[in-house]
Each structure stands twice: as structure tokens, then as C-alpha cells.
Scaffold this motif. Structure first.
Motif, mmCIF file in Angstrom:
data_model
loop_
_atom_site.group_PDB
_atom_site.id
_atom_site.type_symbol
_atom_site.label_atom_id
_atom_site.label_comp_id
_atom_site.label_asym_id
_atom_site.label_seq_id
_atom_site.Cartn_x
_atom_site.Cartn_y
_atom_site.Cartn_z
ATOM 1 N N UNK A 68 1.255 -1.270 0.284
ATOM 2 C CA UNK A 68 0.323 0.086 0.143
ATOM 3 C C UNK A 68 0.893 1.387 0.157
ATOM 4 N N UNK A 69 2.434 1.257 0.837
ATOM 5 C CA UNK A 69 3.022 3.033 0.715
ATOM 6 C C UNK A 69 3.497 2.601 -0.236
ATOM 7 N N UNK A 70 3.790 1.437 -1.072
ATOM 8 C CA UNK A 70 4.530 1.576 -3.040
ATOM 9 C C UNK A 70 3.037 2.014 -3.553
ATOM 10 N N UNK A 71 2.095 1.758 -3.693
ATOM 11 C CA UNK A 71 1.270 2.252 -4.755
ATOM 12 C C UNK A 71 0.725 3.736 -3.938
ATOM 13 N N UNK A 72 0.766 4.091 -2.826
ATOM 14 C CA UNK A 72 0.813 5.447 -2.832
ATOM 15 C C UNK A 72 1.653 6.372 -3.530
ATOM 16 N N UNK A 73 3.023 6.326 -4.059
ATOM 17 C CA UNK A 73 4.009 6.677 -3.760
ATOM 18 C C UNK A 73 3.683 6.618 -5.557
ATOM 19 N N UNK A 87 10.449 16.405 -13.067
ATOM 20 C CA UNK A 87 10.475 16.403 -11.326
ATOM 21 C C UNK A 87 9.512 17.545 -11.134
ATOM 22 N N UNK A 88 8.279 18.068 -11.246
ATOM 23 C CA UNK A 88 7.617 19.258 -11.503
ATOM 24 C C UNK A 88 7.426 19.314 -9.338
ATOM 25 N N UNK A 89 7.729 18.648 -8.399
ATOM 26 C CA UNK A 89 7.315 18.372 -7.126
ATOM 27 C C UNK A 89 8.670 18.567 -6.245
ATOM 28 N N UNK A 90 8.223 18.806 -4.590
ATOM 29 C CA UNK A 90 9.003 19.464 -4.000
ATOM 30 C C UNK A 90 10.714 17.958 -3.671
ATOM 31 N N UNK A 91 11.269 18.862 -3.505
ATOM 32 C CA UNK A 91 13.157 17.540 -2.906
ATOM 33 C C UNK A 91 12.524 17.394 -2.368
ATOM 34 N N UNK A 92 11.498 17.404 -1.087
ATOM 35 C CA UNK A 92 11.565 16.196 0.073
ATOM 36 C C UNK A 92 10.840 15.211 -0.535
ATOM 37 N N UNK A 93 9.980 15.930 -1.418
ATOM 38 C CA UNK A 93 8.927 14.764 -1.729
ATOM 39 C C UNK A 93 9.792 13.559 -2.993
ATOM 40 N N UNK A 160 18.917 11.274 -2.262
ATOM 41 C CA UNK A 160 18.117 12.033 -3.424
ATOM 42 C C UNK A 160 18.009 12.637 -3.370
ATOM 43 N N UNK A 161 18.491 13.479 -4.957
ATOM 44 C CA UNK A 161 18.163 15.625 -4.016
ATOM 45 C C UNK A 161 18.032 15.982 -5.909
ATOM 46 N N UNK A 162 17.112 16.870 -6.468
ATOM 47 C CA UNK A 162 17.035 17.397 -7.209
ATOM 48 C C UNK A 162 17.719 18.078 -8.281
ATOM 49 N N UNK A 163 18.236 17.864 -9.661
ATOM 50 C CA UNK A 163 19.657 18.186 -10.106
ATOM 51 C C UNK A 163 18.992 18.654 -11.676
ATOM 52 N N UNK A 164 19.008 19.905 -11.848
ATOM 53 C CA UNK A 164 18.822 20.456 -12.795
ATOM 54 C C UNK A 164 19.684 20.350 -14.054
ATOM 55 N N UNK A 165 19.129 20.196 -15.075
ATOM 56 C CA UNK A 165 20.014 20.093 -16.586
ATOM 57 C C UNK A 165 19.603 21.124 -17.482
ATOM 58 N N UNK A 166 20.615 22.114 -17.363
ATOM 59 C CA UNK A 166 19.719 23.370 -18.217
ATOM 60 C C UNK A 166 19.832 22.542 -19.813
ATOM 61 N N UNK A 167 21.231 21.648 -20.681
ATOM 62 C CA UNK A 167 21.098 21.286 -21.268
ATOM 63 C C UNK A 167 19.276 20.766 -21.775
ATOM 64 N N UNK A 168 18.961 20.252 -21.273
ATOM 65 C CA UNK A 168 17.252 19.737 -21.541
ATOM 66 C C UNK A 168 16.496 20.486 -20.910
#
Length: 333
Positions: A68-73, A87-93, A160-168
Motif C-alpha cells: 500500500x505504501x508503494x502504490x501510494x507513491x 520532476x515538478x514536485x518538491x525535493x522532500x517528496x 536523492x536530490x533534485x538536479x537541474x540539467x540546463x541542456x535539457x
């Protein structure tokens, strides 16, 4: 679990992701909806029934909780894939959903290890080890698995962090591992989430089948409850192996490819994608097996529905009586 999620993936072969962006999101959403409905139903049957759960049912209810925890994510990852791994959500998510998915893979197989050991003890050593087959020890074992799963997921949560790629112009939810950290993480995952538990499960399963063959008449006449529970558990084990073994095999091949022992091949990358989403399906398949194969579960579900209908009927009767009494009082006035 797929896509550009690690900065160590530079050695991976590139291939056209257009089919993934088109087919995977609706598939994941269907898995999510069905998984939430089915696993909530399973937990309701196990937890709301007036009869206490057996040891095997305690393990299976915790397995349903992990599913259940898996399918909720998963809906967040469906949206991630739909937007081309943006990824358009927050880093914590990003951190939490990744860690929960990892925990599910780890905890699920160790709940099956516990239930395999329980069946092994019940059928191979029914008298000498009866003392350890108690609900208290089962709950303690489940708590230990959850804690261990959380410990193993901590590196995922931290790196696990957010990483922005300017080229893409995309923001990836990626693992910021160094090469050494990546290899260490993969080796530990493969060893403790696949090799060790599968060896234990296979050993217990072989011994269980041997015991069933040797004591077939006794099992059928005296231990019908154990036989029914064992049939369900063997079906769940088989489903887990079918869904998760390809995923772990691709992880092993991925490590060999990363260390250049194997050459980069697009077929492996395609197989990695397919195996990841096949593994997700296991969270929907388990509740279906409980309903189709689990005779004791079917009985529990019927009794629970009968109890609900009885309570609803009683509530309706009381309400009707009160309304009738109220109308009578009003007419008397």
C-alpha cells in the motif's frame, strides 16, 4: 527506479524513451488505483475482523501495508515519467517517495522470508519449535523488518536530490552517488535484498514441499489449516519471484555493465524498464491471490461482510423505530 535517476548513469546506453513516456504513466496509474483499493481491502479484512490474526496473517498484513505504501507513491512517478523525467514536485517528496519505494522492495521480501520460516517451522518442526510461533514474536519480527528497511533506505533519502540539467531544461530526481558509492549501494542491495533472502526462501520452500510429500495423509486429515495457509504462501512466493527476480537480475547486469565487464547494450536498458514496472505489479497481484487462493481469507472476508450487513440492518431498524415513535408522538399532540 527508472530514468535519469543517478548521475552515475553516464555509461548507460541511450535509447528512445517516447514509448515509455506514452505507455508507462497510464499503466502506473492503473496499478496505483487497483493497488490502493485491493490492499486497503486486505488490511480491513485482517485488522477489522473480530478474530485475532494468525502468525502467517500478521506477516501477510504487513506485506499488504508495504504494498500500500508503494502504490501510494507511484502516482508521483507516473507524473515524473509523463513529463519526460522532469520532476515538478518538491525535493522532500522526491526523497520520500524514492525511499518508500526502496523500503517496499526490501521489506516485502523479508516479510516473505519470515512467512517462509514460519511455514517451515509449522510443517517441518511442528512440535519442537511451537513456542516461537507466537503472535508476539511475529509482531516483533515485523517491527524489526520495518526498522531494518528504514535503515537501508536512509542513503536513498539522504542522497536523492533534485538536479537541474540546463541542456535539457529538465529537473531530475536523481541519486547523487559517486562511482564508489553507487557500486557499494548496488552490491549491498543485490546481496541483502535478493541473494540472501532468496536463498532462505528457496531452502524453506524445498523443505516445506518435502514435508508435504512425506506427510500428505497427515496434513490432509489433521493439519488442514496449515495446508491452506501453506498453499496461499507458496502462491505469494511464486508471484513475488516472477515479478521481482527479473528486476534484480537486471541490477546485477547493470553493475557488470557499469564496471565494463559487460558491454553496453540497448536490450539491457529496455529490459530494465520492463522489469521495473513488472515489479510494481506484484503489489496488485498479492491481494488478488489472497482472494483467489486464500480459503481462510475468503472466510474472514465473508464473516466481516456478514457482520457489516448485520450492523447496518440493526442500525436501520433502530432508526425506523425512532422515526415511527417520533411520528406517533407528534400525532398524539
Amino acid at each position: 527506479m527508472s530514468g535519469n535517476q543517478s548521475n552515475t548513469s553516464k555509461n548507460h546506453c541511450d535509447f528512445d524513451n517516447s514509448l515509455i513516456f506514452t505507455l508507462v504513466p497510464p499503466y502506473i496509474l492503473v496499478i496505483s488505483v487497483l493497488g490502493i483499493i485491493f490492499n486497503v481491502f486486505v488490511l480491513m479484512v485482517f485488522c477489522l475482523h473480530k478474530k485475532a490474526c494468525s502468525v502467517a496473517e500478521i506477516y501477510l498484513s504487513n506485506l499488504a501495508g508495504a504494498d500500500l505504501a508503494l502504490v501510494c507513491c507511484l502516482p508521483f512517478w507516473a507524473e515524473y515519467v509523463r513529463k519526460g523525467f522532469n520532476w515538478t514536485f518538491s525535493e522532500s517528496l522526491c526523497e520520500v517517495t524514492s525511499a518508500v519505494i526502496y523500503m517496499n522492495a526490501f521489506c516485502s521480501i523479508y516479510f516473505l522470508v519470515l512467512v517462509s520460516i514460519d511455514r517451515y517451522v509449522a510443517l517441518v518442526h511442528p512440535l519442537s519449535h511451537e513456542r516461537i510461533r507466537q503472535p508476539f514474536y511475529a509482531k516483533l519480527g515485523c517491527l524489526f523488518v520495518w526498522i531494518l528497511g528504514l535503515v537501508f533506505a536512509l542513503p536513498i533519502f539522504i542522497y536523492r536530490k533534485l538536479e537541474f540539467k540546463p541542456q535539457s531544461n529538465l529537473t531530475y530526481c536523481s541519486l547523487n552517488f559517486t562511482s564508489d558509492q553507487y557500486l557499494a549501494s548496488e552490491v549491498i542491495t543485490i546481496t541483502f535484498s535478493f541473494i540472501i533472502p532468496v536463498i532462505i526462501i528457496l531452502f524453506c520452500t524445498v523443505k516445506i514441499i518435502q514435508a508435504l510429500r512425506k506427510r500428505l495423509i497427515e496434513v490432509l486429515s489433521i493439519q488442514k489449516t496449515d495446508q491452506k495457509a501453506t498453499t496461499l504462501i507458496l502462491a505469494v512466493l511464486l508471484a513475488f519471484l516472477i515479478c521481482w527476480v527479473p528486476f534484480h537480475v537486471t541490477k546485477i547486469l547493470d553493475v557488470l555493465q557499469y564496471t565494463r565487464i559487460l558491454k553496453c547494450h540497448i536490450t539491457l536498458n529496455i529490459f530494465q524498464q520492463i522489469s521495473s514496472y513488472l515489479a510494481f505489479f506484484n503489489s496488485v497481484l498479492n491481494p488478488i491471490l489472497y482472494v483467489l487462493v486464500g480459503k481462510t481469507f475468503q472466510k474472514r472476508a465473508k464473516e466481516l461482510f456478514m457482520l457489516w450487513n448485520k450492523n447496518q440492518t440493526a442500525s436501520f431498524t433502530r432508526l425506523s423505530t425512532r422515526l415511527t415513535s417520533f411520528k406517533f408522538d407528534q400525532s398524539s399532540k
